[in-house]
Design an enzyme around this catalytic site. Structure first.
Site: not given
Length: 272
Positions: A13, A15, A46-47, A188, A213
């Site tokens: 991930d 961020d 990444s979202n 996600k 996270d």
């Protein structure tokens, strides 16, 4: 550590895991470099709903983690294809950045402005720094009138250096509440992101790790996809809502555990 020895690909991930706002988090560059030196596959999942893989790859490189666009799987990029696969090339009202409109146009959709919401066959909501009542009204009316409703992600918050900004999910919920409709979600924890990440890694899901996270998106989605999940939880007082395969307090700890798994004798070091 036995499980870490079986992992052939790592999906990170961004961020809150690799970076926070404009800064890399401790240990990110060192861990990614070590995994690559060992011949292991690395991708970044990444979202992001503001920018696509090309922008994210350039930012990673600028911060000290060299990356190419093909190594970044972004919900932003997958959304235009998801709309195309479900309903074909259509007029789309995009609530998001100019990059989002360009991404939609690139695959054949026709972006329409909020004042022409009646023409929209689909509404796509990303993170929009210019979100206001007018955009909320246009998007919710279009959805209520029958336009297909897509969300890049449902993340309520967007991590920044000094805390958080409202995320894409906060805007999505406003539209959903007003329109009385739920969206099709691309990012996600939904499967499309993880399937794409595993495909880029080129190994079976059981030999791929998802590191993040967010329990709700990274860990829940990774487990559902059959991946080995690693939760980066720097605050020890945060309970695990869903049990990850491994929890670490940061990427330096993960780096140490990976070195121990690779070299049980302990002769390797973080600076190797």
């Amino acid at each position: 550590m036995t499980s870490l020895r079986t992992i052939r690909g790592y999906a990170f991930d961004l961020d809150g895991t690799i970076w926070a706002g404009p800064h890399l988090l401790p240990g990110a560059a060192e861990l990614v470099a070590a995994l690559r030196r060992a011949g292991l596959a690395v991708v970044f999942a990444s979202n992001s709903s503001r920018h696509g893989s090309d922008v994210l790859a350039r930012e990673l490189t600028r911060l000290g983690v060299p990356a190419e666009a093909r190594e970044v799987v972004a919900a932003f990029d997958l959304t235009a294809d998801e709309v195309l696969a479900r309903i074909g090339p259509v007029p789309v009202l995009a609530i998001g950045t100019d990059d989002l409109e360009r991404s939609l146009a690139r695959v054949g959709h026709t972006p329409v402005p909020p004042e022409r919401w009646t023409e929209a066959r689909a509404v796509v909501v990303g993170n929009d720094p210019l979100f206001d009542f007018g955009r909320l009204r246009a998007a919710s009316r279009a959805v209520a009138a029958g336009a297909a409703f897509f969300a890049v992600n449902l993340d309520a918050r967007y991590p920044v250096a000094d805390g958080f900004d409202p995320g894409c999910g906060a805007l999505v919920e406003a539209v959903a509440t007003a329109a009385r409709s739920r969206p099709i979600v691309v990012g996600k924890p939904h499967p499309r992101m993880f399937e794409a990440a595993v495909a880029r890694l080129g190994c079976p899901p059981a030999q791929a790790a998802m590191i993040g996270d967010s329990q709700e998106s990274d860990i829940v989605g990774g487990k559902a996809a059959g991946m080995f999940t690693i939760w980066v939880a720097p605050h020890a007082d945060v309970p695990a809502v869903v049990q990850p395969d491994l929890a670490v307090d940061g990427l330096p700890e993960l780096h140490r555990l990976w070195l121990q798994a690779e070299d049980p004798s302990g002769s390797a070091s973080l600076s190797a």
